[in-house]
Scaffold this motif. Structure first.
Motif, PDB file in Angstrom:
ATOM      1  N   ARG A  28       0.857  -1.181   0.000  1.00 23.10           N
ATOM      2  CA  ARG A  28       0.000   0.000   0.000  1.00 23.10           C
ATOM      3  C   ARG A  28       0.896   1.236   0.000  1.00 23.10           C
ATOM      4  N   VAL A  29       0.545   2.212  -0.828  1.00 20.64           N
ATOM      5  CA  VAL A  29       1.327   3.455  -0.899  1.00 20.64           C
ATOM      6  C   VAL A  29       0.412   4.664  -0.797  1.00 20.64           C
ATOM      7  N   ARG A  30       0.997   5.748  -0.343  1.00 26.45           N
ATOM      8  CA  ARG A  30       0.322   7.046  -0.282  1.00 26.45           C
ATOM      9  C   ARG A  30       1.271   8.064  -0.918  1.00 26.45           C
ATOM     10  N   LEU A  31       0.774   8.804  -1.888  1.00 25.07           N
ATOM     11  CA  LEU A  31       1.570   9.828  -2.561  1.00 25.07           C
ATOM     12  C   LEU A  31       1.138  11.201  -2.077  1.00 25.07           C
ATOM     13  N   GLU A  39       6.398  12.834  -2.382  1.00 26.37           N
ATOM     14  CA  GLU A  39       6.700  11.952  -1.252  1.00 26.37           C
ATOM     15  C   GLU A  39       5.861  10.691  -1.409  1.00 26.37           C
ATOM     16  N   LEU A  40       6.497   9.546  -1.309  1.00 24.87           N
ATOM     17  CA  LEU A  40       5.807   8.274  -1.376  1.00 24.87           C
ATOM     18  C   LEU A  40       5.989   7.577  -0.040  1.00 24.87           C
ATOM     19  N   LEU A  41       4.880   7.338   0.636  1.00 21.88           N
ATOM     20  CA  LEU A  41       4.895   6.586   1.885  1.00 21.88           C
ATOM     21  C   LEU A  41       4.402   5.196   1.550  1.00 21.88           C
ATOM     22  N   GLY A  42       5.148   4.181   1.906  1.00 24.40           N
ATOM     23  CA  GLY A  42       4.767   2.821   1.566  1.00 24.40           C
ATOM     24  C   GLY A  42       4.795   1.900   2.757  1.00 24.40           C
ATOM     25  N   ASP A  43       3.986   0.858   2.676  1.00 25.44           N
ATOM     26  CA  ASP A  43       3.944  -0.186   3.692  1.00 25.44           C
ATOM     27  C   ASP A  43       3.730  -1.490   2.940  1.00 25.44           C
ATOM     28  N   ALA A  44       4.435  -2.526   3.328  1.00 24.78           N
ATOM     29  CA  ALA A  44       4.337  -3.795   2.615  1.00 24.78           C
ATOM     30  C   ALA A  44       4.485  -4.955   3.585  1.00 24.78           C
TER      31      ALA A  44
END
Length: 68
Positions: A28-31, A39-44
Motif C-alpha cells: 500500500r502506498v500514499r503519494l 513523497e511516497l509513503l509505503g507499507d508492505a
C-alpha cells in the motif's frame, strides 16, 4: 539509495489485514506533493516488494523503521 532509520512511520497496513494475505503480497502506498517534490509513503507485508518499487522509481532517500 540512501537509507535513513527513523523512530516511526504511519502504518498503511493494519495488523488484521495480514491474515488475509498469507503470501505477503500486500503493498500500500500514499503519494503526497510537497515543496521538495513527490513523497511516497509505503507499507508492505514483504519489504522487498516496496524496496524494488522505490528503486525502479529512482528514490534517492528511503526512510525506514527498525521493527522488532
Amino acid at each position: 539509495m540512501e537509507y535513513r532509520f527513523v523512530p516511526e512511520l504511519p502504518d498503511l497496513i493494519q495488523p488484521e489485514e495480514y491474515a488475509g494475505d498469507p503470501e505477503g503480497r500486500r503493498l500500500r502506498v500514499r503519494l503526497r506533493a510537497t515543496d521538495q517534490g513527490l513523497e511516497l509513503l509505503g507499507d508492505a507485508a514483504n519489504p522487498a516488494y516496496l524496496e524494488r518499487l522505490l528503486a525502479v522509481l529512482g528514490a534517492e532517500v528511503v526512510e525506514q523503521m527498525l521493527c522488532g
